[in-house]
Design an enzyme around this catalytic site. Structure first.
Site, mmCIF file in Angstrom:
data_model
loop_
_atom_site.group_PDB
_atom_site.id
_atom_site.type_symbol
_atom_site.label_atom_id
_atom_site.label_comp_id
_atom_site.label_asym_id
_atom_site.label_seq_id
_atom_site.Cartn_x
_atom_site.Cartn_y
_atom_site.Cartn_z
ATOM 1 N N CYS A 163 -6.060 49.095 2.180
ATOM 2 C CA CYS A 163 -7.462 49.768 2.077
ATOM 3 C C CYS A 163 -7.326 50.380 0.616
ATOM 4 O O CYS A 163 -8.209 50.317 -0.112
ATOM 5 C CB CYS A 163 -7.498 50.856 2.950
ATOM 6 S SG CYS A 163 -7.173 50.478 4.767
ATOM 7 N N CYS A 177 -3.557 53.924 3.305
ATOM 8 C CA CYS A 177 -3.355 52.618 3.864
ATOM 9 C C CYS A 177 -3.091 51.845 2.562
ATOM 10 O O CYS A 177 -4.265 51.788 1.790
ATOM 11 C CB CYS A 177 -4.313 51.934 4.520
ATOM 12 S SG CYS A 177 -4.297 50.214 4.960
ATOM 13 N N SER A 213 -22.975 54.152 -1.450
ATOM 14 C CA SER A 213 -23.410 53.584 -0.075
ATOM 15 C C SER A 213 -23.269 52.185 0.019
ATOM 16 O O SER A 213 -22.825 51.815 1.065
ATOM 17 C CB SER A 213 -24.905 53.989 -0.219
ATOM 18 O OG SER A 213 -25.441 53.704 1.268
#
Length: 526
Positions: free
Chosen positions: A443, A440, A311
């Site tokens: 990314c 990507c 998270s």
């Protein structure tokens, strides 16, 4: 002389008659008095109720903190997010307070530590040793058929000319048969990881890979979005977080724009409210808590730590994208407050988990301090080598002096703990592999680098005892790319904490400008 007359006493009968004659009049007066007192009592009750209502509701109407009805009580996560955005610079109001959950650190201490190390980190990651990294960027996705690559300009990385890479770092042509036992008549391929590793390591001196300059390829908005982008985080949360997946908006999982939904329809970023009193209910409407999919309270400690790492990584990546967002109207790279509100305001627990990951990384660096001090950072550039020698103590010493940050001895206890650690490693290695499915390039670069950085921190915390980082370090096995990934990831989370301060200031300006243009007076600080 006339005699004085004494008044005659009334007879019993006459007294009775007089009393009887007076009864109707007295009864009417009494009733009037009773009705009057009843009206007074009712009026007093109404006034008391109105006073109580006004006393309760006025602070909320004015934008101050209050105790709303139980059914409307915002969650602690939403309250935290509201506090972060409303904290006034230089004033001790609405400040994140207390301990970061599952750590030995408080928010004030972590922010203070970051202020000490952020400056040296900014300089350190620009040195040759830490900006140069070899990444296996084109490994095929093992989990699903990829939707293809993003060919937008911002998705593409710029490779580094190998002539600029020190020769001792480059991959060597090695006989495969030197790597241990045979499988039938074929040599075994070198492993991607060892038993102590929590992530796929991919040693720079072996296999395929591309040399990259991390400073020249920053983590920022790329425009990468759609079903493929969303599938990355959906797979990570739903398949690898031990059954505690969060709610995900259709576009919240992608690393790029939320301007277009997965069904192709327009989905603009949510605009934050211009009135302070509207912020908390606004965030509550966005938040995932109402959908009953938050992390259960009784989840095992190890599972909770795992989820918080994932998270926090998600939040940090989102914060960087929003902080360095391409504005097509102005053709400029700039921070986007609406992006920050949409991508993190909807998931305020992730904001807290940025602090958690910063604690985890700090604790690992704290434990590794003797090893990191003795490490050979030579690059052949006298300027860069001297800079590293000067800057490393400015990071390691404040971290060491921060005291106990995270108690790693509380995890993986006993026989059941050993089995759980194995499962923990397998799941995080899977997340390393999922990064290969990102369409990507930029990314994928930052996803792989930061999962390796967090994996390196876990390796230091959970695979080696404290004594291994003293003396000759003969039992330690950390590759150069692990050290680079660890420090780079630490820098990324440091930037995320600074980004929180930046977006907070932007929101304050956003509200103040609206108040000025509408003739409203700013609320006094408490």
């Amino acid at each position: 002389m006339a005699r004085k007359r004494t008044p005659a006493k009334p007879s019993k009968s006459s007294t009775t008659d007089a009393a009887a004659a007076a009864t109707p009049v007295d009864s009417a007066d009494q009733k009037k008095k009773q009705w009057l007192w009843t009206a007074i009592r009712i009026g007093a009750l109404i006034a008391a109720a109105a006073t109580a209502y006004i006393a309760r509701d006025t602070p909320r109407a004015l934008g101050f903190s209050s105790q709303p009805e139980a059914a409307k009580q915002p969650s602690p996560n939403v309250g935290f997010m509201a506090h972060v955005l409303q904290k006034s610079k230089g004033q001790n109001i609405c400040k994140p307070e207390g301990y970061v959950m599952d750590t030995c650190s408080d928010f004030d201490g972590i922010e203070a530590l970051n202020r000490r190390v952020s400056g040296p980190l900014k300089e350190l990651i620009r040195t040759k040793f830490f900006r140069t990294l070899r990444v296996e960027l084109y490994k095929p996705c093992q989990f699903w058929n990829s939707e293809g690559s993003c060919f937008q300009r911002n998705c593409i990385v710029q490779p580094l000319d190998e002539d600029r890479v020190p020769s001792e770092w480059r991959a060597q042509k090695i006989d495969q048969t030197n790597f241990g036992p045979f499988l039938g008549s074929f040599p075994r391929q070198r492993q991607e990881y060892t038993e102590k590793d929590f992530a796929i390591v991919n040693d720079e001196t072996y296999g395929e890979g591309v040399w990259l300059d991390l400073v020249d390829n920053p983590e920022r908005f790329t425009g990468y979005a759609g079903a493929g982008a969303n599938a990355i985080w959906m797979s990570i949360y739903q398949d690898n977080c031990f059954g505690v997946p969060p709610y995900l908006q259709d576009t919240a999982g992608g690393w790029g724009s939320q301007l277009v939904n997965v069904d192709g329809k327009s989905m603009p970023f949510v605009q934050p409210p211009r009135k302070r009193r509207e912020l908390t209910p606004f965030l509550q409407d966005l938040a995932e808590e109402d959908r009953a999919v938050t992390l259960p309270a009784d989840v095992p400690y190890e599972y909770r730590v795992f989820y918080r790492m994932v998270s926090g990584l998600h939040a940090s990546i989102s914060a960087h994208i929003c902080a360095d967002y391409f504005n097509a109207t102005s053709n400029q790279w700039e921070p986007n407050l609406s992006c920050f509100i949409s991508r993190i305001g909807a998931f305020p627990d992730r904001l807290q988990n940025i602090y958690f990951n910063f604690v985890l990384l700090s604790s690992a660096i704290q434990k590794m301090k003797p090893y990191l001090e003795a490490y050979d950072y030579s690059t052949g550039s006298a300027k860069d080598d001297l800079a590293v020698k000067r800057l490393m103590p400015k990071i390691l010493n404040p971290v060491k002096n921060a005291g106990l940050l995270f108690d790693d001895s509380e995890l993986f206890i006993g026989a059941a703990g050993r089995e759980l650690k194995h499962e923990f490693k397998e799941n995080f290695r899977n997340i390393s592999r999922i990064m290969d499915c990102t369409g990507c390039e930029k990314c994928r670069l930052w996803g792989k680098t930061q999962t390796l950085g967090i994996g390196t921190a876990m390796k230091a915390l959970f695979s080696y005892p404290e004594r291994a980082f003293r003396g000759s370090f003969t039992t330690l096995d950390f590759k150069r790319n692990e050290i680079v990934a660890l420090i780079t990831t630490y820098f990324q989370f440091s930037c995320s904490l600074e980004g929180i301060e930046m977006f907070r200031a932007m929101y304050q300006d956003f509200v103040t400008d609206w108040q000025a243009s509408n003739g409203a007076q700013p609320l006094p600080a408490k």
